[in-house]
Design a protein around this motif. Structure first.
Motif, PDB file in Angstrom:
ATOM      1  N   ALA A 541      22.854 -16.628  35.411  1.00 52.42           N
ATOM      2  CA  ALA A 541      21.858 -16.964  34.163  1.00 52.42           C
ATOM      3  C   ALA A 541      22.191 -15.676  33.053  1.00 52.42           C
ATOM      4  CB  ALA A 541      20.480 -17.061  34.124  1.00 52.42           C
ATOM      5  N   ARG A 542      22.233 -14.533  33.595  1.00 55.69           N
ATOM      6  CA  ARG A 542      22.426 -13.250  32.875  1.00 55.69           C
ATOM      7  C   ARG A 542      23.906 -13.302  32.326  1.00 55.69           C
ATOM      8  NH1 ARG A 542      19.250 -11.004  36.783  1.00 55.69           N
ATOM      9  NH2 ARG A 542      20.906 -10.229  37.916  1.00 55.69           N
ATOM     10  N   TYR A 543      24.618 -13.633  33.294  1.00 52.15           N
ATOM     11  CA  TYR A 543      26.368 -14.028  33.032  1.00 52.15           C
ATOM     12  C   TYR A 543      26.491 -14.893  31.821  1.00 52.15           C
ATOM     13  CZ  TYR A 543      31.070 -15.346  33.558  1.00 52.15           C
ATOM     14  OH  TYR A 543      32.413 -15.510  33.115  1.00 52.15           O
ATOM     15  N   LEU A 544      25.717 -15.756  31.879  1.00 52.20           N
ATOM     16  CA  LEU A 544      25.879 -17.063  30.897  1.00 52.20           C
ATOM     17  C   LEU A 544      25.355 -16.479  29.505  1.00 52.20           C
ATOM     18  CD1 LEU A 544      26.960 -19.903  30.757  1.00 52.20           C
ATOM     19  CD2 LEU A 544      24.464 -20.564  31.318  1.00 52.20           C
ATOM     20  N   SER A 545      24.376 -15.676  29.640  1.00 56.84           N
ATOM     21  CA  SER A 545      23.772 -15.220  28.384  1.00 56.84           C
ATOM     22  C   SER A 545      24.611 -14.330  27.677  1.00 56.84           C
ATOM     23  CB  SER A 545      22.356 -14.506  28.426  1.00 56.84           C
ATOM     24  OG  SER A 545      22.477 -13.284  29.080  1.00 56.84           O
ATOM     25  N   ARG A 546      25.613 -13.668  28.404  1.00 58.90           N
ATOM     26  CA  ARG A 546      26.611 -12.861  27.637  1.00 58.90           C
ATOM     27  C   ARG A 546      27.948 -13.551  27.557  1.00 58.90           C
ATOM     28  NH1 ARG A 546      24.608  -9.482  32.185  1.00 58.90           N
ATOM     29  NH2 ARG A 546      26.549 -10.062  33.250  1.00 58.90           N
ATOM     30  N   ASN A 547      28.076 -14.759  27.937  1.00 51.97           N
ATOM     31  CA  ASN A 547      29.121 -15.396  28.004  1.00 51.97           C
ATOM     32  C   ASN A 547      28.911 -16.824  27.646  1.00 51.97           C
ATOM     33  OD1 ASN A 547      31.337 -13.179  29.001  1.00 51.97           O
ATOM     34  ND2 ASN A 547      29.764 -13.145  30.561  1.00 51.97           N
ATOM     35  N   ALA A 548      28.181 -16.965  26.835  1.00 52.70           N
ATOM     36  CA  ALA A 548      27.686 -18.510  26.547  1.00 52.70           C
ATOM     37  C   ALA A 548      28.714 -19.327  26.203  1.00 52.70           C
ATOM     38  CB  ALA A 548      26.633 -18.505  25.350  1.00 52.70           C
ATOM     39  N   SER A 549      29.941 -18.651  25.775  1.00 55.91           N
ATOM     40  CA  SER A 549      30.984 -19.633  25.213  1.00 55.91           C
ATOM     41  C   SER A 549      31.752 -20.298  26.452  1.00 55.91           C
ATOM     42  CB  SER A 549      32.036 -18.787  24.702  1.00 55.91           C
ATOM     43  OG  SER A 549      32.889 -18.075  25.492  1.00 55.91           O
ATOM     44  N   VAL A 550      31.472 -20.144  27.722  1.00 54.31           N
ATOM     45  CA  VAL A 550      31.779 -20.878  28.916  1.00 54.31           C
ATOM     46  C   VAL A 550      31.465 -22.067  29.129  1.00 54.31           C
ATOM     47  CG1 VAL A 550      32.145 -18.801  30.314  1.00 54.31           C
ATOM     48  CG2 VAL A 550      30.168 -19.737  30.480  1.00 54.31           C
ATOM     49  N   LEU A 551      30.355 -22.489  28.184  1.00 59.65           N
ATOM     50  CA  LEU A 551      29.524 -23.705  28.271  1.00 59.65           C
ATOM     51  C   LEU A 551      30.761 -24.685  27.553  1.00 59.65           C
ATOM     52  CD1 LEU A 551      25.792 -22.923  27.484  1.00 59.65           C
ATOM     53  CD2 LEU A 551      26.928 -23.996  29.858  1.00 59.65           C
ATOM     54  N   ASP A 552      31.483 -24.252  26.534  1.00 58.09           N
ATOM     55  CA  ASP A 552      32.333 -25.285  25.866  1.00 58.09           C
ATOM     56  C   ASP A 552      33.064 -25.986  26.906  1.00 58.09           C
ATOM     57  OD1 ASP A 552      31.396 -24.342  23.519  1.00 58.09           O
ATOM     58  OD2 ASP A 552      33.251 -22.974  23.085  1.00 58.09           O
ATOM     59  N   ALA A 553      33.241 -25.140  28.029  1.00 57.55           N
ATOM     60  CA  ALA A 553      34.242 -25.936  28.987  1.00 57.55           C
ATOM     61  C   ALA A 553      33.266 -27.138  29.722  1.00 57.55           C
ATOM     62  CB  ALA A 553      34.573 -24.815  30.145  1.00 57.55           C
ATOM     63  N   VAL A 554      32.067 -26.995  29.959  1.00 60.14           N
ATOM     64  CA  VAL A 554      31.302 -27.922  30.625  1.00 60.14           C
ATOM     65  C   VAL A 554      31.267 -29.237  29.784  1.00 60.14           C
ATOM     66  CG1 VAL A 554      28.996 -28.396  31.328  1.00 60.14           C
ATOM     67  CG2 VAL A 554      29.646 -26.115  31.352  1.00 60.14           C
ATOM     68  N   ILE A 555      31.358 -29.287  28.498  1.00 61.21           N
ATOM     69  CA  ILE A 555      31.451 -30.329  27.737  1.00 61.21           C
ATOM     70  C   ILE A 555      32.707 -30.904  27.287  1.00 61.21           C
ATOM     71  CG2 ILE A 555      29.142 -30.167  26.807  1.00 61.21           C
ATOM     72  CD1 ILE A 555      30.566 -29.082  24.235  1.00 61.21           C
ATOM     73  N   GLU A 596      35.807 -19.210  31.633  1.00 63.89           N
ATOM     74  CA  GLU A 596      35.384 -20.548  31.945  1.00 63.89           C
ATOM     75  C   GLU A 596      35.638 -20.906  33.371  1.00 63.89           C
ATOM     76  OE1 GLU A 596      37.740 -22.453  28.935  1.00 63.89           O
ATOM     77  OE2 GLU A 596      36.433 -21.844  27.278  1.00 63.89           O
ATOM     78  N   TRP A 597      36.808 -20.740  33.884  1.00 65.78           N
ATOM     79  CA  TRP A 597      37.378 -21.067  35.303  1.00 65.78           C
ATOM     80  C   TRP A 597      36.371 -20.542  36.067  1.00 65.78           C
ATOM     81  CZ3 TRP A 597      39.771 -25.510  36.504  1.00 65.78           C
ATOM     82  CH2 TRP A 597      40.722 -26.112  35.497  1.00 65.78           C
ATOM     83  N   HIS A 598      36.036 -19.202  36.044  1.00 62.16           N
ATOM     84  CA  HIS A 598      35.165 -18.523  36.974  1.00 62.16           C
ATOM     85  C   HIS A 598      33.664 -19.254  36.958  1.00 62.16           C
ATOM     86  CE1 HIS A 598      33.227 -14.913  38.993  1.00 62.16           C
ATOM     87  NE2 HIS A 598      34.546 -14.709  39.355  1.00 62.16           N
ATOM     88  N   PHE A 599      33.263 -19.511  35.899  1.00 62.55           N
ATOM     89  CA  PHE A 599      31.689 -19.988  35.682  1.00 62.55           C
ATOM     90  C   PHE A 599      31.723 -21.386  36.400  1.00 62.55           C
ATOM     91  CE2 PHE A 599      28.919 -22.679  33.189  1.00 62.55           C
ATOM     92  CZ  PHE A 599      27.750 -22.303  33.552  1.00 62.55           C
ATOM     93  N   ARG A 600      32.735 -22.151  36.076  1.00 60.49           N
ATOM     94  CA  ARG A 600      33.010 -23.556  36.837  1.00 60.49           C
ATOM     95  C   ARG A 600      32.862 -23.425  38.295  1.00 60.49           C
ATOM     96  NH1 ARG A 600      37.166 -28.463  37.125  1.00 60.49           N
ATOM     97  NH2 ARG A 600      37.515 -28.624  39.228  1.00 60.49           N
ATOM     98  N   VAL A 601      33.619 -22.371  38.996  1.00 61.16           N
ATOM     99  CA  VAL A 601      33.575 -22.322  40.566  1.00 61.16           C
ATOM    100  C   VAL A 601      32.211 -21.974  40.829  1.00 61.16           C
ATOM    101  CG1 VAL A 601      34.397 -20.866  42.396  1.00 61.16           C
ATOM    102  CG2 VAL A 601      35.977 -21.995  40.519  1.00 61.16           C
ATOM    103  N   GLY A 602      31.481 -20.918  40.208  1.00 61.48           N
ATOM    104  CA  GLY A 602      30.280 -20.334  40.384  1.00 61.48           C
ATOM    105  C   GLY A 602      29.323 -21.791  40.420  1.00 61.48           C
ATOM    106  N   ASP A 611      31.749 -25.674  49.350  1.00 59.00           N
ATOM    107  CA  ASP A 611      31.180 -24.610  49.819  1.00 59.00           C
ATOM    108  C   ASP A 611      31.728 -23.078  49.683  1.00 59.00           C
ATOM    109  OD1 ASP A 611      33.520 -24.618  51.518  1.00 59.00           O
ATOM    110  OD2 ASP A 611      32.712 -25.403  53.156  1.00 59.00           O
ATOM    111  N   ALA A 612      31.213 -22.205  50.811  1.00 69.46           N
ATOM    112  CA  ALA A 612      31.824 -21.005  50.169  1.00 69.46           C
ATOM    113  C   ALA A 612      33.135 -20.630  50.572  1.00 69.46           C
ATOM    114  CB  ALA A 612      30.847 -19.848  51.154  1.00 69.46           C
ATOM    115  N   PHE A 613      33.787 -21.585  51.289  1.00 66.97           N
ATOM    116  CA  PHE A 613      35.172 -21.416  51.695  1.00 66.97           C
ATOM    117  C   PHE A 613      36.033 -22.052  50.534  1.00 66.97           C
ATOM    118  CE2 PHE A 613      33.482 -20.280  55.655  1.00 66.97           C
ATOM    119  CZ  PHE A 613      34.230 -19.162  56.147  1.00 66.97           C
ATOM    120  N   GLU A 614      35.572 -23.163  50.200  1.00 64.60           N
ATOM    121  CA  GLU A 614      36.376 -23.627  49.213  1.00 64.60           C
ATOM    122  C   GLU A 614      36.194 -22.933  47.777  1.00 64.60           C
ATOM    123  OE1 GLU A 614      35.803 -28.475  49.042  1.00 64.60           O
ATOM    124  OE2 GLU A 614      33.940 -27.452  49.450  1.00 64.60           O
ATOM    125  N   ALA A 615      35.044 -22.470  47.432  1.00 64.62           N
ATOM    126  CA  ALA A 615      34.945 -21.411  46.364  1.00 64.62           C
ATOM    127  C   ALA A 615      35.751 -20.038  46.530  1.00 64.62           C
ATOM    128  CB  ALA A 615      33.202 -20.908  46.244  1.00 64.62           C
TER     129      ALA A 615
END
Length: 941
Positions: A541-555, A596-602, A611-615
């Motif tokens: 959540a803290r990461y997201l507040s500093r990088n809110a632009s990654v939400l563009d990838a979600v939509i 954006e991709w790192h956030f997606r994996v998380g 799971d942890a191995f796919e991640a």
């Protein structure tokens, strides 16, 4: 039985009025050889439906034969032979069956030969048959290709444990004439112990291929449009998931509409027995033991949302009226029935009928609905469904909406065998009567304003007004609309106070609010996503507040699709960077893209989609793609000043976890650079450089490109201490120096590090030579008498330098990650084997006789558990895992990841496995003798 033996013509009771008389006359004349009543039905039908008229022409020969039989026999003649078709012929065979079934059921419906329930049952039989055959044939193909672990040809008969659940009208046997089929695809994970991920990947492929086989439009038409969106959390889950994952979802976050959907759920294809077991396990979710009157409000809210979304409020107007969702429509009767079933079905299993008519009659028998109301609703329901079918029969259109012109309505009236005036009057009366019968039951309560807040929560919420995100009035206005939904989403968390505190941290970190709040306002599912993150991982959540632009990838539409893999990622990033002329803009674009991709994996890991191995693989794929795509950009920028790389240039090698292709959310990158100037003393450019300084500065430029903080932050931290001579050596090493160093000077720990080295970027020929050299050195240095004492001493030094940080430690200490990795590297070195991953290195140790199979099993058990803990904890927090301070959501995430019932069981399992692994390692490394100066310190570093 008597009806089944009588002919089609003998059972005719009605027919449409021909809306296009000329077409009716022509078609009746072309079938003049048939019984006059049949020819009349065919003509009248053709005069109302261009689609059915076309089918009569196309299937004339078959139709004559079919109409000479009982319709039930004709339907069997369509469906039974499908079982003999191989996969290659199945698509066309099903499409032919679809159009023949469509024609047969339409005529049986229009002629009054079959009642509504028989018509919809016939359509559902085709859907069941198509789904079951497609699943079994496609699973058999996966087994044939060796893609389903451990499965044999016999397993194809049960689709390898995969099942399709028919939902909605298909589940109830109530498919309409041009219906989608709603499926939920699951697999029985208990059939694949330890191989669930490989099995899931195969079943995802099967599901996608099945959807295409049924849905794609070909020269033969299509079979059924297939909708998979009723699966758990469809926006974020794969198209096929394990039964355990689905059950966990419904138990934790399942909603009222999903409970209603499962009233009709039915296994229809594949492993039907496994499907029944799953539905039995879901009984407590669907059928609550208490009288569940909350379902009434939920159903009412759903009705209103549908009407608001589609603009369906207001008085009944025949033109354009939605027979399914509009006032007094089919859905009103279905909601009326299902909601009562949800209220009382937990206590009375007799109410759990899948069909609408059956459900109404069961409710009436139990006293929930007056008998006269029940029979009236059933009559209206059947009449509405017949109108719906005729709307769809005109052009085989997936529609529930009356035509918007008077002429169009007149056609439907004729199709129903009525004059326009009589049809309009009767239809309006029915719609208004259904509305009156159902509306009172759904009378809304007070508008929801969000949950009541505790004093502490009120203090937090009141403090939001001072945050930078609320500096503008526009942000305040948008957030005012969002606040009830946000608080409601947070209130659903395992620990609402923890979730609220994390959301408070998210809001406090936002530099501005208008854009992000507007994004939430336009995309409500994002609010639930943020709430989930806050409830589980305050760090994310803290990461997201500093990088809110990654939400563009979600939509953006692809956030929840399958992982593309390294080559596709490289192409995407390369193309994006190529669009930008400026070097710094390229570096910033790479940062944004990576995040954006790192956030997606998380998020995927957090939500249990991987799971942890796919991640771990996805994080490593992403890092590799960044290095591969960025290296030529850095080289080109450097060459602008100093000319192209001398000789064959350089190669970037991934070391450590990157080389092994397994990273976690917080991993840095271990890199080294090897170059070969081939005797060229300096570069040729505006400012030439000698070969050694050229590659040293090029390497530094690459490190800077990865690590420099810019407007979009940094890409990765980089560690180059695994290069020859560590910190004392040059940052880039010549190939000849690397060769001689590894053979003559390198310490055992450096040879161990070489077991995981992997060329990532640079000259392909040079990369191939370096890999060949790596393999040669591993073979040359496989001397147990030297390696084992060195490793034993190194292990002792590591234990002193990095002791366990507590009982939950997963990385450092005896029997934990680094300890197992050290022994795995030792096994690979002693075997002279090029394997890079722990599993393959341990297997090499077994093949060489250094390890036993039992030893391998104990080491892998500890390693896998420790990796899951380490990867999960790095997603949730920094530093050593402190289970108690993770928060309830974080603890639940980790327990789900390792499949443990509670913390005590997990801790006991951890201690048991690391103790067993440590004993195995102790036995293999023997006494701590032999040392090389400095090696333990550098290994510890």
């Amino acid at each position: 039985m008597l009806a089944a033996m009588t002919t089609f013509a003998s059972r005719l009771t009605r027919q449409p009025l021909p809306y296009e008389p000329d077409a009716a006359v022509d078609v009746a004349a072309s079938f003049a050889d048939l019984d006059p009543a049949l020819a009349g039905l065919l003509g009248a039908t053709a005069g109302c439906s261009p689609y059915l008229r076309g089918l009569m022409v196309r299937e004339g020969a078959w139709l004559r034969e079919a109409l000479s039989q009982a319709p039930e026999a004709a339907l069997d003649g369509i469906l039974d032979p499908l079982g003999d078709l191989p996969l290659a012929a199945l698509g066309d065979g099903l499409r032919i069956a679809k159009r023949r079934t469509a024609l047969l059921t339409a005529l049986a419906d229009l002629g009054g030969v079959w009642p509504l329930e028989t018509v919809t049952s016939a359509l559902t039989r085709l859907a069941d048959r198509a789904t079951d055959l497609a699943l079994k044939r496609l699973v058999a193909d996966e087994i044939r290709r060796g893609k389903l672990p451990g499965a044999t040809t016999e397993d194809a008969e049960t689709a390898g444990g995969m099942v399709a659940l028919a939902m909605g009208k298909m589940g109830a046997g109530e498919l309409n004439y041009s219906s989608d089929i709603d499926l939920v695809c699951l697999f029985d994970e208990t059939r694949y112990p330890g191989q669930q991920q490989e099995a899931r990947a195969a079943f995802i492929r099967v599901t996608r291929r099945m959807t295409a086989l049924l849905s794609d439009l070909t020269a033969e038409g299509y079979v059924f449009r297939t909708d998979l969106r009723l699966r758990p959390d469809a926006a974020v889950t794969p198209v096929c998931l394990s039964m355990a994952a689905a059950e966990s979802y419904y138990e934790s976050v399942g909603r009222t509409w999903e409970r209603a959907a499962y009233i009709k759920a039915r296994p229809c294809g594949g492993d039907l027995a496994a499907g029944e077991r799953f539905l039995k396990a879901l009984v407590p979710f669907v059928w609550r033991k208490h009288l569940d009157f909350v379902a009434i409000q939920d159903a009412h809210d759903m009705r209103l949302r549908i009407r608001d979304h589609r603009g369906l409020h207001g008085p009944v107007v025949i033109e354009g009226h939605d027979m399914k969702l509009g006032v007094g429509g089919i859905r009103e009767i279905e909601f009326f029935t299902q909601t009562r079933q949800l209220i009382a079905g937990g206590r009375d299993p007799g109410l759990r009928d899948r069909t609408t008519v059956g459900g109404l009659r069961a409710l009436s028998a139990a006293g929930w609905i007056p008998a006269d109301v029940t029979e009236e609703l059933i009559d209206h329901y059947r009449a509405h469904r017949e109108v719906e079918h005729r709307l769809q029969m005109v052009q085989d259109a997936q529609t529930h909406t009356m035509p918007t012109s008077a002429e169009g309505v007149d056609r439907i009236a004729a199709f129903c065998g009525r004059t326009p005036e009589a049809f309009r009057t009767l239809l309006r009366d029915r719609l208004e009567r259904v509305d009156r019968l159902t509306e009172g039951f759904f009378a809304p309560g007070a508008a929801e304003k969000g949950p009541e807040l505790s004093a502490r929560a009120r203090d937090i919420v009141e403090g939001w007004a001072s945050y930078p995100a609320f500096r503008s009035q526009r942000a305040v206005e948008i957030f005012r609309r969002l606040r009830p939904q946000i608080l409601k989403s947070l209130a659903r968390a395992a620990n609402p106070d923890e979730a609220l505190a994390a959301f408070d941290g998210f809001l406090g970190g936002l530099p501005a609010g208008v854009q992000i709040f507007a994004l939430f306002d336009a995309n409500p599912p994002l609010v639930d996503l943020i709430a989930d993150i806050c409830a589980t991982s305050p760090k994310l959540a803290r990461y997201l507040s500093r990088n809110a632009s990654v939400l563009d990838a979600v939509i953006g539409g692809g956030f929840f699709t399958h992982w593309p893999g390294t080559p596709a990622l490289v192409r995407e990033l390369t193309d994006r960077l190529a669009e930008l002329p400026d070097y710094e803009r390229k570096l910033d674009a790479a940062r944004r893209w990576m995040k954006e991709w790192h956030f997606r994996v998380g998020v995927h890991h957090l939500r249990g989609l991987i799971d942890a191995f796919e991640a771990a693989k996805e994080y490593a794929d992403l890092a590799e793609a960044v290095v591969v795509a960025l290296w030529p950009v850095v080289c080109e920028e450097f060459a602008r000043k100093h000319g192209p790389q001398p000789g064959r240039g350089a190669v970037v090698l991934g070391m450590g976890s990157l080389g092994a292709g397994r990273l976690n959310a917080g991993s840095d990158l271990d890199l080294i650079v090897i170059h070969d100037a081939q005797g060229q003393e300096e570069s040729e450019g505006p400012r030439p450089l000698g070969a050694r300084p050229y590659f040293a500065r090029l390497t530094q430029a690459m490190v800077t490109a990865l690590t420099a903080p810019m407007a979009e932050g940094r890409l990765y931290e980089v560690d180059m201490r695994l290069r020859p001579s560590g910190r004392q050596g040059p940052v880039a090493t010549a190939l000849a120096s690397f060769r001689s160093y590894q053979r003559e000077e390198a310490w055992t720990w450096e040879h161990l590090a070489l077991t995981r080295a992997r060329p990532l970027a640079g000259n392909p020929d040079l990369a191939g030579e370096i890999e060949a050299l790596r393999r040669e050195i591993l073979s040359e240095k496989a001397v147990a008498a030297r390696v084992l004492p060195d490793v034993a001493d190194m292990r002792r030094r590591l234990a002193e330098a990095k002791p366990p940080g507590g009982p939950w430690e997963a990385k450092n200490g005896a029997g934990r990650l680094m300890d197992v990795e050290l022994l795995a590297e030792t096994a690979a070195l002693l075997a002279g084997d090029p394997a890079r991953r722990v599993e393959q290195q341990l297997r090499a140790g077994v093949r060489s006789g250094f390890l036993t199979a039992a030893c391998e099993a104990d080491l892998l058990a500890a390693y896998r558990l420790c990796w899951r803990l380490q990867a999960g904890s790095r997603l949730l927090s920094e530093g050593t895992l402190d289970f108690e301070n993770l928060g309830e959501g974080g603890r639940a995430f980790l327990l789900r990841e390792v499949e443990a019932p509670d913390a005590e069981a997990l801790l006991a399992r951890l201690q048991e496995r690391v103790t067993a692994a440590a004993a195995r390692i102790d036995a293999r490394l023997g006494p701590e003798t032999g040392t090389e100066e400095g090696e333990g310190d550098r290994a510890a570093g």
